[in-house]
Design a protein around this motif. Structure first.
Motif, PDB file in Angstrom:
ATOM      1  N   UNK A  10     -47.275  48.099  50.884  1.00 48.82           N
ATOM      2  CA  UNK A  10     -46.636  49.476  51.007  1.00 48.82           C
ATOM      3  C   UNK A  10     -46.324  49.914  49.443  1.00 48.82           C
ATOM      4  N   UNK A  11     -47.057  50.643  49.029  1.00 48.99           N
ATOM      5  CA  UNK A  11     -46.788  51.483  47.490  1.00 48.99           C
ATOM      6  C   UNK A  11     -45.513  51.734  47.563  1.00 48.99           C
ATOM      7  N   UNK A  12     -44.492  51.744  46.417  1.00 44.25           N
ATOM      8  CA  UNK A  12     -43.374  52.218  46.164  1.00 44.25           C
ATOM      9  C   UNK A  12     -42.308  51.890  47.489  1.00 44.25           C
ATOM     10  N   UNK A  13     -42.300  50.658  47.952  1.00 40.41           N
ATOM     11  CA  UNK A  13     -41.801  50.143  49.060  1.00 40.41           C
ATOM     12  C   UNK A  13     -40.333  49.602  48.523  1.00 40.41           C
ATOM     13  N   UNK A  33     -46.412  40.086  57.166  1.00 36.66           N
ATOM     14  CA  UNK A  33     -45.837  39.706  55.714  1.00 36.66           C
ATOM     15  C   UNK A  33     -45.958  40.910  55.146  1.00 36.66           C
ATOM     16  N   UNK A  34     -44.747  41.579  54.594  1.00 35.88           N
ATOM     17  CA  UNK A  34     -44.854  42.710  53.960  1.00 35.88           C
ATOM     18  C   UNK A  34     -44.899  42.572  52.463  1.00 35.88           C
ATOM     19  N   UNK A  35     -45.873  43.411  51.529  1.00 38.87           N
ATOM     20  CA  UNK A  35     -45.862  43.197  50.151  1.00 38.87           C
ATOM     21  C   UNK A  35     -45.317  44.418  49.834  1.00 38.87           C
ATOM     22  N   UNK A  36     -44.378  44.303  49.028  1.00 42.44           N
ATOM     23  CA  UNK A  36     -43.841  45.734  48.186  1.00 42.44           C
ATOM     24  C   UNK A  36     -44.716  45.509  46.793  1.00 42.44           C
ATOM     25  N   UNK A  37     -45.288  46.857  46.708  1.00 47.66           N
ATOM     26  CA  UNK A  37     -46.123  47.181  45.437  1.00 47.66           C
ATOM     27  C   UNK A  37     -45.412  48.158  44.689  1.00 47.66           C
ATOM     28  N   UNK A  38     -44.880  47.780  43.551  1.00 42.47           N
ATOM     29  CA  UNK A  38     -43.773  48.488  42.802  1.00 42.47           C
ATOM     30  C   UNK A  38     -44.065  48.147  41.278  1.00 42.47           C
ATOM     31  N   UNK A  39     -44.041  49.210  40.530  1.00 43.03           N
ATOM     32  CA  UNK A  39     -44.008  49.107  38.868  1.00 43.03           C
ATOM     33  C   UNK A  39     -43.096  48.304  38.252  1.00 43.03           C
ATOM     34  N   UNK A  40     -41.660  48.346  38.840  1.00 44.92           N
ATOM     35  CA  UNK A  40     -40.690  47.858  38.234  1.00 44.92           C
ATOM     36  C   UNK A  40     -40.525  46.474  38.981  1.00 44.92           C
ATOM     37  N   UNK A  46     -35.123  43.029  43.672  1.00 52.66           N
ATOM     38  CA  UNK A  46     -33.754  43.380  44.346  1.00 52.66           C
ATOM     39  C   UNK A  46     -34.184  43.954  45.818  1.00 52.66           C
ATOM     40  N   UNK A  47     -35.178  44.764  45.722  1.00 50.86           N
ATOM     41  CA  UNK A  47     -35.523  45.252  47.328  1.00 50.86           C
ATOM     42  C   UNK A  47     -35.993  44.307  48.185  1.00 50.86           C
ATOM     43  N   UNK A  48     -36.846  43.162  47.719  1.00 54.44           N
ATOM     44  CA  UNK A  48     -37.191  42.200  48.578  1.00 54.44           C
ATOM     45  C   UNK A  48     -36.089  41.266  49.035  1.00 54.44           C
ATOM     46  N   UNK A  49     -34.995  40.951  47.998  1.00 50.24           N
ATOM     47  CA  UNK A  49     -33.773  40.216  48.680  1.00 50.24           C
ATOM     48  C   UNK A  49     -33.070  40.843  49.716  1.00 50.24           C
ATOM     49  N   UNK A  50     -33.020  42.356  49.436  1.00 46.35           N
ATOM     50  CA  UNK A  50     -32.211  43.032  50.570  1.00 46.35           C
ATOM     51  C   UNK A  50     -32.834  43.137  51.642  1.00 46.35           C
ATOM     52  N   UNK A  51     -34.132  43.452  51.779  1.00 43.84           N
ATOM     53  CA  UNK A  51     -35.022  43.520  52.857  1.00 43.84           C
ATOM     54  C   UNK A  51     -34.939  42.288  53.737  1.00 43.84           C
ATOM     55  N   UNK A  52     -34.964  41.095  53.107  1.00 45.85           N
ATOM     56  CA  UNK A  52     -35.063  40.008  53.782  1.00 45.85           C
ATOM     57  C   UNK A  52     -33.686  39.589  54.520  1.00 45.85           C
ATOM     58  N   UNK A  53     -32.613  40.221  53.705  1.00 48.70           N
ATOM     59  CA  UNK A  53     -31.151  39.918  54.157  1.00 48.70           C
ATOM     60  C   UNK A  53     -30.979  40.955  55.483  1.00 48.70           C
ATOM     61  N   UNK A  54     -31.467  41.992  55.447  1.00 46.36           N
ATOM     62  CA  UNK A  54     -31.216  43.034  56.320  1.00 46.36           C
ATOM     63  C   UNK A  54     -32.161  42.853  57.770  1.00 46.36           C
ATOM     64  N   UNK A  55     -33.485  42.072  57.648  1.00 47.36           N
ATOM     65  CA  UNK A  55     -34.378  41.963  58.831  1.00 47.36           C
ATOM     66  C   UNK A  55     -34.464  40.523  59.171  1.00 47.36           C
ATOM     67  N   UNK A  56     -34.044  39.547  58.249  1.00 49.73           N
ATOM     68  CA  UNK A  56     -34.104  38.463  58.763  1.00 49.73           C
ATOM     69  C   UNK A  56     -35.760  37.809  58.882  1.00 49.73           C
ATOM     70  N   UNK A  58     -38.290  36.455  56.733  1.00 48.23           N
ATOM     71  CA  UNK A  58     -38.481  35.965  55.127  1.00 48.23           C
ATOM     72  C   UNK A  58     -39.979  36.071  54.406  1.00 48.23           C
ATOM     73  N   UNK A  59     -40.664  36.797  55.350  1.00 49.76           N
ATOM     74  CA  UNK A  59     -42.258  36.871  54.840  1.00 49.76           C
ATOM     75  C   UNK A  59     -42.154  38.348  54.077  1.00 49.76           C
ATOM     76  N   UNK A  60     -41.544  38.374  53.089  1.00 48.61           N
ATOM     77  CA  UNK A  60     -41.397  39.901  52.291  1.00 48.61           C
ATOM     78  C   UNK A  60     -41.525  39.304  50.812  1.00 48.61           C
ATOM     79  N   UNK A  61     -42.554  40.024  50.060  1.00 46.93           N
ATOM     80  CA  UNK A  61     -42.885  39.608  48.767  1.00 46.93           C
ATOM     81  C   UNK A  61     -42.826  40.764  47.947  1.00 46.93           C
ATOM     82  N   UNK A  62     -43.285  40.726  46.802  1.00 46.46           N
ATOM     83  CA  UNK A  62     -43.651  41.663  45.762  1.00 46.46           C
ATOM     84  C   UNK A  62     -44.717  41.539  44.693  1.00 46.46           C
TER      85      UNK A  62
END
Length: 321
Positions: A10-13, A33-40, A46-56, A58-62
């Motif tokens: 997901x770009x800009x995720x 497995x969700x990959x956050x594609x982001x320039x920053x 921060x978004x990955x850590x928050x998403x893992x916490x909200x969704x339980x 752990x397969x979220x990276x950037x």
């Protein structure tokens, strides 16, 4: 339930619509497995850590991706290809910009709205297409503002020679910067539709895959980061006044509402065979009459190949078709 692990990019995720879409997909199925594609990279972490916490889940990276740089897009694909991710199932082209303060340019010299919203995603999708699974999905976030017949408060798009869109001559323009910037935006959203329809057609004609390609209108979502270049007063209205419209005005949505609708185009099995379509939220509708212009979309594709310097090793299509 889907038992096979699959990847969704997901770009800009890291914020807004992309973040909510990522959250809904990660909650829907733990095998995604969700990959956050982001320039920053910092915001992405921060978004990955928050998403893992909200969704339980752990397969979220950037992975770092700057859509305003052709080199960064190529680096992103190279790094992604070298990592041990599950098979790539879906690409959500969500990231977008709008500038009304002055004309911004990408690192390659293109007008930034066109460069990021269309050209960056054009190169990214073509470079990833060969890795997407047989029945994968591509979703591009467009906008109802591309349709001049809709009362969106935005100027009608101005599709001309794509080279002129990429390198606009502003010396002869009588438009003020605010109007010009918003027209750049609506034109880029029309380009998203041309790309959607042409990509869906080429996949159908030139490949044996069942990859689907669809476009999505999230509606107006007051409070999101799209107003970053607005004046302080306009930012205040965007953030604190316009959100009230979600209660009674058609196609004015909260980020959560639009995020769920966007995620459904990735996760819902009823869309397994749906391709080359346009969705307003969860409803399939017709896009503007202008968006079905075959000559325009072929012209845009040809120019996009040239502008992005796409070569035959980077796409599954014949580059000079």
């Amino acid at each position: 339930m889907n038992l096979q692990k699959q990847t969704v990019i997901i770009t800009g995720g890291n914020s807004g619509l992309g973040y909510e879409c990522a959250k809904q997909i990660a909650k829907h199925e733990k095998n995604y497995h969700v990959v956050i594609a982001c320039r920053n990279a910092t915001k992405a972490k921060i978004a990955v850590d928050s998403l893992i916490q909200e969704t339980n889940n752990i397969n979220i990276t950037s992975l770092e991706l700057d859509l305003s740089s052709l080199e960064s897009i190529r680096d992103f694909v190279s790094k992604y290809s070298q990592m041990d991710y599950p098979p790539l199932y879906a690409l959500v082209c969500n990231a977008g910009v709008q500038f009304i303060d002055k004309t911004h340019y990408t690192k390659d010299g293109f007008e930034a709205t066109f460069g990021v919203n269309h050209l960056g995603h054009f190169l990214l999708a073509n470079r990833l297409l060969g890795q997407i699974t047989q029945s994968g999905r591509i979703v591009l976030v467009s906008s109802g503002t591309h349709d001049p017949l809709k009362k969106t408060g935005m100027p009608a798009p101005a599709f001309v020679d794509p080279q002129m869109i990429a390198y606009p001559d502003q010396t002869n323009s009588n438009e003020n910067m605010s109007l010009m910037g918003r027209r750049h935006y609506t034109t880029s959203k029309l380009c998203n539709l041309y790309f959607t329809y042409e990509l869906a057609n080429l996949i159908n004609q030139q490949t044996e895959t069942n990859i689907t390609v669809n476009a999505f209108d999230p509606g107006m979502m007051p409070g999101t980061g799209l107003a970053q270049s607005y004046t302080p007063f306009m930012k205040f209205v965007w953030k604190y006044v316009l959100p009230a419209l979600t209660l009674f005005y058609p196609n004015v949505n909260t980020v959560r509402q639009s995020g769920r609708a966007l995620a459904s185009l990735v996760t819902d099995s009823k869309h397994n065979q749906t391709t080359g379509k346009y969705f307003e939220g969860t409803k399939e509708i017709k896009s503007s009459e202008l968006s079905y212009n075959h000559e325009n979309r072929k012209q845009l594709w040809k120019a996009s190949v040239e502008l992005s310097k796409l070569n035959k090793t980077e796409t599954i299509f014949e580059v000079g078709f």
